[in-house]
Design an enzyme around this catalytic site. Structure first.
Site, PDB file in Angstrom:
ATOM      1  N   ARG A   4       0.503  -1.219  -0.157  1.00  0.00           N
ATOM      2  CA  ARG A   4       0.116  -0.055   0.368  1.00  0.00           C
ATOM      3  C   ARG A   4       0.808   1.250   0.180  1.00  0.00           C
ATOM      4  O   ARG A   4       0.956   2.230  -0.469  1.00  0.00           O
ATOM      5  CB  ARG A   4      -1.433   0.115   1.332  1.00  0.00           C
ATOM      6  CG  ARG A   4      -1.891   0.814   1.397  1.00  0.00           C
ATOM      7  CD  ARG A   4      -2.914   1.473   2.498  1.00  0.00           C
ATOM      8  NE  ARG A   4      -3.873   1.954   2.575  1.00  0.00           N
ATOM      9  CZ  ARG A   4      -4.339   2.601   3.770  1.00  0.00           C
ATOM     10  NH1 ARG A   4      -2.982   2.713   4.349  1.00  0.00           N
ATOM     11  NH2 ARG A   4      -4.955   3.409   3.077  1.00  0.00           N
ATOM     12  N   HIS A   8       0.561   4.581  -2.537  1.00  0.00           N
ATOM     13  CA  HIS A   8       0.403   5.752  -1.652  1.00  0.00           C
ATOM     14  C   HIS A   8       1.142   6.471  -1.901  1.00  0.00           C
ATOM     15  O   HIS A   8       0.919   8.090  -2.965  1.00  0.00           O
ATOM     16  CB  HIS A   8      -0.197   5.898  -0.484  1.00  0.00           C
ATOM     17  CG  HIS A   8      -1.444   5.162   0.069  1.00  0.00           C
ATOM     18  ND1 HIS A   8      -1.718   5.848   1.289  1.00  0.00           N
ATOM     19  CD2 HIS A   8      -2.606   4.726  -0.409  1.00  0.00           C
ATOM     20  CE1 HIS A   8      -3.334   5.578   1.068  1.00  0.00           C
ATOM     21  NE2 HIS A   8      -3.388   4.494  -0.227  1.00  0.00           N
ATOM     22  N   ASN A  65      -3.358   8.604   5.519  1.00  0.00           N
ATOM     23  CA  ASN A  65      -2.079   7.536   5.892  1.00  0.00           C
ATOM     24  C   ASN A  65      -1.987   7.463   7.406  1.00  0.00           C
ATOM     25  O   ASN A  65      -1.497   6.547   7.773  1.00  0.00           O
ATOM     26  CB  ASN A  65      -0.555   8.933   4.829  1.00  0.00           C
ATOM     27  CG  ASN A  65      -0.833   8.236   4.039  1.00  0.00           C
ATOM     28  OD1 ASN A  65      -1.426   7.501   3.430  1.00  0.00           O
ATOM     29  ND2 ASN A  65      -0.123   9.247   3.192  1.00  0.00           N
ATOM     30  N   HIS A  88      -6.812  -5.154  -2.054  1.00  0.00           N
ATOM     31  CA  HIS A  88      -7.076  -5.354  -1.005  1.00  0.00           C
ATOM     32  C   HIS A  88      -7.557  -6.538  -0.365  1.00  0.00           C
ATOM     33  O   HIS A  88      -8.777  -7.816   0.808  1.00  0.00           O
ATOM     34  CB  HIS A  88      -8.579  -4.315  -0.629  1.00  0.00           C
ATOM     35  CG  HIS A  88      -8.624  -3.450  -0.619  1.00  0.00           C
ATOM     36  ND1 HIS A  88      -9.659  -2.274  -0.746  1.00  0.00           N
ATOM     37  CD2 HIS A  88      -7.408  -2.618  -0.572  1.00  0.00           C
ATOM     38  CE1 HIS A  88      -8.580  -1.333  -0.897  1.00  0.00           C
ATOM     39  NE2 HIS A  88      -7.744  -1.394  -1.075  1.00  0.00           N
TER      40      HIS A  88
HETATM   41  C1  HEM Z   1      -9.589   1.465  -5.476  1.00  0.00           C
HETATM   42  C2  HEM Z   1      -9.355   2.141  -4.868  1.00  0.00           C
HETATM   43  C3  HEM Z   1      -8.660   2.178  -3.524  1.00  0.00           C
HETATM   44  C4  HEM Z   1      -9.345   2.301  -2.574  1.00  0.00           C
HETATM   45  C5  HEM Z   1     -10.858   3.443  -2.171  1.00  0.00           C
HETATM   46  C6  HEM Z   1      -8.625   1.873  -0.781  1.00  0.00           C
HETATM   47  C7  HEM Z   1      -8.729   2.812   0.122  1.00  0.00           C
HETATM   48  C8  HEM Z   1      -8.545   2.450   1.266  1.00  0.00           C
HETATM   49  C9  HEM Z   1      -8.510   1.905   2.363  1.00  0.00           C
HETATM   50  C10 HEM Z   1      -9.699   2.864   2.501  1.00  0.00           C
HETATM   51  C11 HEM Z   1      -7.513   1.073   3.901  1.00  0.00           C
HETATM   52  C12 HEM Z   1      -7.602   1.578   5.113  1.00  0.00           C
HETATM   53  C13 HEM Z   1      -7.584   2.417   5.588  1.00  0.00           C
HETATM   54  C14 HEM Z   1      -7.401   2.298   7.315  1.00  0.00           C
HETATM   55  O1  HEM Z   1      -9.391   2.476   7.354  1.00  0.00           O
HETATM   56  O2  HEM Z   1      -7.034   1.245   7.652  1.00  0.00           O
HETATM   57  C15 HEM Z   1      -7.006   0.360   2.455  1.00  0.00           C
HETATM   58  C16 HEM Z   1      -6.030  -0.130   3.436  1.00  0.00           C
HETATM   59  C17 HEM Z   1      -5.477  -1.021   2.033  1.00  0.00           C
HETATM   60  N1  HEM Z   1      -4.766  -0.603   0.534  1.00  0.00           N
HETATM   61 FE1  HEM Z   1      -6.723   0.229  -0.429  1.00  0.00          FE
HETATM   62  N2  HEM Z   1      -7.737   1.264  -1.819  1.00  0.00           N
HETATM   63  C18 HEM Z   1      -7.585   1.278  -2.884  1.00  0.00           C
HETATM   64  C19 HEM Z   1      -6.817   0.526  -4.014  1.00  0.00           C
HETATM   65  C20 HEM Z   1      -5.537  -0.090  -3.415  1.00  0.00           C
HETATM   66  C21 HEM Z   1      -4.801   0.178  -4.263  1.00  0.00           C
HETATM   67  C22 HEM Z   1      -4.151   0.135  -5.596  1.00  0.00           C
HETATM   68  C23 HEM Z   1      -3.756  -1.006  -3.255  1.00  0.00           C
HETATM   69  C24 HEM Z   1      -2.966  -1.607  -3.470  1.00  0.00           C
HETATM   70  C25 HEM Z   1      -2.091  -1.966  -5.016  1.00  0.00           C
HETATM   71  C26 HEM Z   1      -4.405  -0.758  -2.289  1.00  0.00           C
HETATM   72  C27 HEM Z   1      -3.981  -1.593  -0.760  1.00  0.00           C
HETATM   73  C28 HEM Z   1      -4.105  -1.450   0.427  1.00  0.00           C
HETATM   74  C29 HEM Z   1      -3.599  -2.175   0.935  1.00  0.00           C
HETATM   75  C30 HEM Z   1      -2.831  -3.947   1.285  1.00  0.00           C
HETATM   76  C31 HEM Z   1      -4.545  -2.527   2.582  1.00  0.00           C
HETATM   77  C32 HEM Z   1      -4.043  -3.000   3.640  1.00  0.00           C
HETATM   78  C33 HEM Z   1      -3.706  -2.439   4.697  1.00  0.00           C
HETATM   79  C34 HEM Z   1      -2.546  -3.027   6.011  1.00  0.00           C
HETATM   80  O3  HEM Z   1      -3.089  -4.052   6.558  1.00  0.00           O
HETATM   81  O4  HEM Z   1      -1.779  -1.654   5.961  1.00  0.00           O
HETATM   82  N3  HEM Z   1      -5.538  -0.345  -2.180  1.00  0.00           N
HETATM   83  N4  HEM Z   1      -7.043   1.312   1.185  1.00  0.00           N
END
Ligand code: HEM
Ligand SMILES: *[C@@H]1O[C@H](CO)[C@@H](O)[C@H](O)[C@H]1NC(C)=O
Length: 326
Positions: A62, A66, A94, A193
């Site tokens: 992630r 970002h 973040n 995700h």
């Molecule tokens: C498509 C649009 C996307 C939206 C709206 C989005 C939104 C989010 C949100 C809201 C979270 C949770 C944050 C929290 O409250 O802890 C999250 C977590 C995460 N996102 Fe996305 N994201 C998107 C695309 C992506 C992409 C393209 C990737 C990687 C290629 C990605 C990888 C991740 C990962 C791995 C997590 C978990 C992080 C952790 O466990 O520390 N996301 N995302």
């Protein structure tokens, strides 16, 4: 004898990556004469970290996303705020959810000891994301390198560049199109995700406040919603409560897409992929063919890693990933 499915996928992926690298200013093996152990050292630090905390694979993947979507892949996400500016890492997108900064710091410290001033923080983030995906069971890929580090990081640049979890499919498509991605690539990358976890605040409106009412999002599987409500009590803002994205949050599988089909996508944005015919078809295809999804995901990550990069003499090679050089 006809080639096996994995062989075909591999050949297709290699061809895709070859054509992408032709257009890039970045190069696979960029450090071979200047710091030949770089990828080995990064992989060692990433492996150590993930063995201790499996969740860091999600975090480092992630981090690359970002970084790249805001000002290009220039390690702007790693800079600390200063007395005069609030940096990206301290924005709502973040903080507190982005993690893994210390893994990049330890790789950087080792690299400065063996090849001082050579390896950019942005390349370290790109290598670490690839290693994380591989360790979580995704497909590995060659990382074109030669990025340089930026000198600016502004929390105010998050809005308009990073998608919030409330986006619908048109908004997601538009934002990814602004970065040069097709709608299919947007669906492919959303599969990120498949790994990780989320804080309650990113989806609690779906449980308690759907469209500003006191209803629950009717598109959410009621049993899943009930479970989420147990984990995330109404009004809770406890930053220590996190919920897994899927039932296998440490494995890069296609479970994310199967969840969406079962109305168990965690965010509105995840669920919204079912609301257009084209994206719904992609979700079905990815759920059915995880090997193909992994190949498409790897190719899309390589493409993402080239967004608005600084190369040549632009930017700098930061000595400490958290601060610009003086
Ligand atoms: C498509 C649009 C996307 C939206 C709206 C989005 C939104 C989010 C949100 C809201 C979270 C949770 C944050 C929290 O409250 O802890 C999250 C977590 C995460 N996102 Fe996305 N994201 C998107 C695309 C992506 C992409 C393209 C990737 C990687 C290629 C990605 C990888 C991740 C990962 C791995 C997590 C978990 C992080 C952790 O466990 O520390 N996301 N995302
Ligand atoms: C409920 O949702 C509306 C918009 O849909 C928002 O303005 C409001 O702040 C939300 N209330 C809570 C308690 O989160």
């Amino acid at each position: 004898m006809s080639p096996s499915k994995p062989t075909l996928v591999f050949v297709t992926l290699s061809v895709l990556l070859f054509f992408q690298s032709v257009h890039s200013q970045l190069q696979v093996g960029f450090y071979k004469d200047t710091c030949s152990s770089v990828e080995f050292i990064v992989k060692e630090e990433v492996t150590k970290a993930i063995v201790k905390d499996r969740g860091l694979a999600a975090a480092l993947m992630r981090m690359h996303f970002h970084d790249c979507f805001v000002r290009g892949c220039d390690a702007s996400v790693l800079l600390d705020s200063t007395p005069s500016t609030t940096a990206e890492k301290d924005s709502f997108a973040n903080n507190p959810s982005l993690r893994g900064y210390e893994v990049i710091d330890s790789a950087k410290a080792r690299l400065e000891a063996v090849c001082k001033g050579i390896v950019s923080c942005s390349d370290i983030v790109a290598f670490a994301a690839r290693d994380s995906i591989e360790m979580a069971g995704g497909l590995g890929y060659d990382v074109p390198a030669g990025r340089r580090d930026g000198r600016t990081s502004l929390a105010s640049e998050i809005i308009g560049n990073l998608p919030p979890p409330t986006f619908n499919v048109d908004q997601l498509t538009q934002m990814f199109a602004n970065k040069g991605f097709t709608q299919e690539e947007m669906v492919t990358l959303s599969g990120g995700h498949t790994l990780g976890r989320s804080h309650c605040s990113s989806f609690s409106d779906r449980l308690y406040n759907f469209s500003g009412t006191s209803m629950q999002d009717p598109s959410l599987d009621p049993r899943y919603a009930a479970k989420l409500k147990q984990q995330c009590p109404r009004g809770s803002t406890d930053p220590n409560i996190v919920v897994p994205m899927t039932s296998t949050p440490s494995i890069a599988d296609a479970g994310y897409y199967a969840d969406i089909l079962a109305n168990r996508g965690l965010f509105s944005s995840d669920h919204s992929l079912l609301t257009s015919q084209a994206t719904a078809n992609q979700v079905v295809e990815n759920a059915r063919n995880p090997i193909k999804w992994k190949a498409k995901f790897a190719a899309a990550m390589v493409k993402m890693g080239q967004l608005d990069v600084l190369t040549g003499t632009a930017g700098e090679i930061r000595a400490n990933c958290r601060v610009i050089n003086s």
